[in-house]
Design a protein around this motif. Structure first.
Motif, PDB file in Angstrom:
ATOM      1  N   VAL A  64       0.862  -1.181   0.000  1.00 24.07           N
ATOM      2  CA  VAL A  64       0.000   0.000   0.000  1.00 24.07           C
ATOM      3  C   VAL A  64       0.897   1.229   0.000  1.00 24.07           C
ATOM      4  O   VAL A  64       1.722   1.412   0.895  1.00 24.07           O
ATOM      5  N   LEU A  65       0.732   2.059  -1.018  1.00 26.54           N
ATOM      6  CA  LEU A  65       1.505   3.293  -1.143  1.00 26.54           C
ATOM      7  C   LEU A  65       0.624   4.462  -0.722  1.00 26.54           C
ATOM      8  O   LEU A  65      -0.468   4.639  -1.259  1.00 26.54           O
ATOM      9  N   VAL A  66       1.084   5.238   0.212  1.00 25.58           N
ATOM     10  CA  VAL A  66       0.345   6.406   0.695  1.00 25.58           C
ATOM     11  C   VAL A  66       1.069   7.639   0.182  1.00 25.58           C
ATOM     12  O   VAL A  66       2.245   7.848   0.481  1.00 25.58           O
ATOM     13  N   MET A  67       0.353   8.459  -0.592  1.00 26.93           N
ATOM     14  CA  MET A  67       0.967   9.641  -1.186  1.00 26.93           C
ATOM     15  C   MET A  67       0.189  10.897  -0.776  1.00 26.93           C
ATOM     16  O   MET A  67      -0.866  11.184  -1.326  1.00 26.93           O
ATOM     17  N   PRO A  68       0.711  11.643   0.202  1.00 31.39           N
ATOM     18  CA  PRO A  68       0.056  12.894   0.565  1.00 31.39           C
ATOM     19  C   PRO A  68       0.366  13.989  -0.453  1.00 31.39           C
ATOM     20  O   PRO A  68       1.491  14.100  -0.931  1.00 31.39           O
ATOM     21  N   ALA A  69      -0.634  14.768  -0.777  1.00 35.51           N
ATOM     22  CA  ALA A  69      -0.453  15.887  -1.700  1.00 35.51           C
ATOM     23  C   ALA A  69       0.176  17.061  -0.952  1.00 35.51           C
ATOM     24  O   ALA A  69       0.115  17.131   0.285  1.00 35.51           O
ATOM     25  N   PRO A  70       0.799  17.978  -1.685  1.00 29.78           N
ATOM     26  CA  PRO A  70       1.329  19.174  -1.025  1.00 29.78           C
ATOM     27  C   PRO A  70       0.197  19.927  -0.311  1.00 29.78           C
ATOM     28  O   PRO A  70      -0.904  20.037  -0.834  1.00 29.78           O
ATOM     29  N   ARG A  82       0.351  -4.211   6.388  1.00 30.89           N
ATOM     30  CA  ARG A  82       1.674  -4.202   7.012  1.00 30.89           C
ATOM     31  C   ARG A  82       2.760  -3.724   6.073  1.00 30.89           C
ATOM     32  O   ARG A  82       3.806  -3.287   6.507  1.00 30.89           O
ATOM     33  N   ASN A  83       2.530  -3.793   4.792  1.00 33.77           N
ATOM     34  CA  ASN A  83       3.525  -3.380   3.810  1.00 33.77           C
ATOM     35  C   ASN A  83       3.151  -1.973   3.324  1.00 33.77           C
ATOM     36  O   ASN A  83       2.652  -1.787   2.227  1.00 33.77           O
ATOM     37  N   LEU A  84       3.378  -0.983   4.189  1.00 32.60           N
ATOM     38  CA  LEU A  84       2.998   0.409   3.915  1.00 32.60           C
ATOM     39  C   LEU A  84       4.223   1.227   3.548  1.00 32.60           C
ATOM     40  O   LEU A  84       5.285   1.075   4.153  1.00 32.60           O
ATOM     41  N   SER A  85       4.045   2.100   2.568  1.00 34.41           N
ATOM     42  CA  SER A  85       5.108   3.039   2.197  1.00 34.41           C
ATOM     43  C   SER A  85       4.495   4.412   2.011  1.00 34.41           C
ATOM     44  O   SER A  85       3.438   4.547   1.399  1.00 34.41           O
ATOM     45  N   VAL A  86       5.145   5.420   2.559  1.00 33.95           N
ATOM     46  CA  VAL A  86       4.728   6.803   2.328  1.00 33.95           C
ATOM     47  C   VAL A  86       5.648   7.353   1.257  1.00 33.95           C
ATOM     48  O   VAL A  86       6.871   7.322   1.400  1.00 33.95           O
ATOM     49  N   ILE A  87       5.050   7.816   0.176  1.00 36.63           N
ATOM     50  CA  ILE A  87       5.848   8.323  -0.948  1.00 36.63           C
ATOM     51  C   ILE A  87       5.475   9.774  -1.192  1.00 36.63           C
ATOM     52  O   ILE A  87       4.461  10.267  -0.698  1.00 36.63           O
ATOM     53  N   ARG A  88       6.286  10.450  -1.939  1.00 42.40           N
ATOM     54  CA  ARG A  88       5.991  11.848  -2.276  1.00 42.40           C
ATOM     55  C   ARG A  88       5.849  11.979  -3.785  1.00 42.40           C
ATOM     56  O   ARG A  88       6.364  11.167  -4.554  1.00 42.40           O
ATOM     57  N   GLN A  89       5.141  13.027  -4.153  1.00 46.08           N
ATOM     58  CA  GLN A  89       4.957  13.279  -5.580  1.00 46.08           C
ATOM     59  C   GLN A  89       6.271  13.767  -6.172  1.00 46.08           C
ATOM     60  O   GLN A  89       6.986  14.559  -5.557  1.00 46.08           O
ATOM     61  N   THR A  90       6.559  13.297  -7.357  1.00 46.48           N
ATOM     62  CA  THR A  90       7.763  13.768  -8.036  1.00 46.48           C
ATOM     63  C   THR A  90       7.467  15.101  -8.714  1.00 46.48           C
ATOM     64  O   THR A  90       6.363  15.333  -9.201  1.00 46.48           O
ATOM     65  N   GLN A  91       8.458  15.946  -8.733  1.00 45.90           N
ATOM     66  CA  GLN A  91       8.294  17.249  -9.370  1.00 45.90           C
ATOM     67  C   GLN A  91       8.444  17.074 -10.883  1.00 45.90           C
ATOM     68  O   GLN A  91       9.336  16.376 -11.335  1.00 45.90           O
ATOM     69  N   PRO A  92       7.556  17.725 -11.670  1.00 45.35           N
ATOM     70  CA  PRO A  92       7.643  17.586 -13.127  1.00 45.35           C
ATOM     71  C   PRO A  92       8.871  18.256 -13.705  1.00 45.35           C
ATOM     72  O   PRO A  92       9.464  19.123 -13.184  1.00 45.35           O
TER      73      PRO A  92
END
Length: 132
Positions: A96-102, A122-132
């Protein structure tokens, strides 16, 4: 002989020791009590820097200021818990990928991560948005 004609005068009771004891108890309970609910979220660093692992079958949860989304579809918190919980029951190691927006607060992100952990993810990852 004792003079019984005059009424006997009582000594006044001093409240100072009682006030001291109450103050000490107050200080003790203030220092011994915890007014905040301190909880910790366990985070583990990835085994390899840059090793993203398999993205196949991963579920993307976006946290936006206007609400939550799973794979681009708007959902409520309850729907999020139900869908992730059902998927985790089918396949326990679902990523499960969790991506919070700015602009999304850290507390909102932590709340979502806690909700996902509560339903068994249990397999959680917090990711960030990549800048264009």
């Amino acid at each position: 002989m004792l003079d019984t004609s005059r009424p006997r005068r009582r000594n006044p009771i001093s409240l100072t020791p009682l006030i001291d004891v109450v103050f000490i108890l107050l200080v003790f309970f203030m220092l011994a009590s915890s007014f905040l609910d301190w909880r910790a979220v366990q985070l583990e660093a990835p085994a390899e820097a840059g090793g993203a692992g398999s993205m196949e079958g991963a579920m993307l949860v976006e946290i936006r200021p206007d609400g939550l989304r799973i794979a681009g579809e708007a959902v409520t918190e309850r729907d999020l818990r139900d869908r992730i919980g059902a998927r985790v029951r089918e396949e326990a190691d679902t990523r499960v990928l969790v991506m919070p927006a700015p602009g999304v607060s850290m507390q909102d992100t932590v709340n979502v991560v806690e909700d996902l952990a509560d339903v068994g993810a249990r397999n959680l990852s917090v990711i960030r948005q990549t800048q264009p």
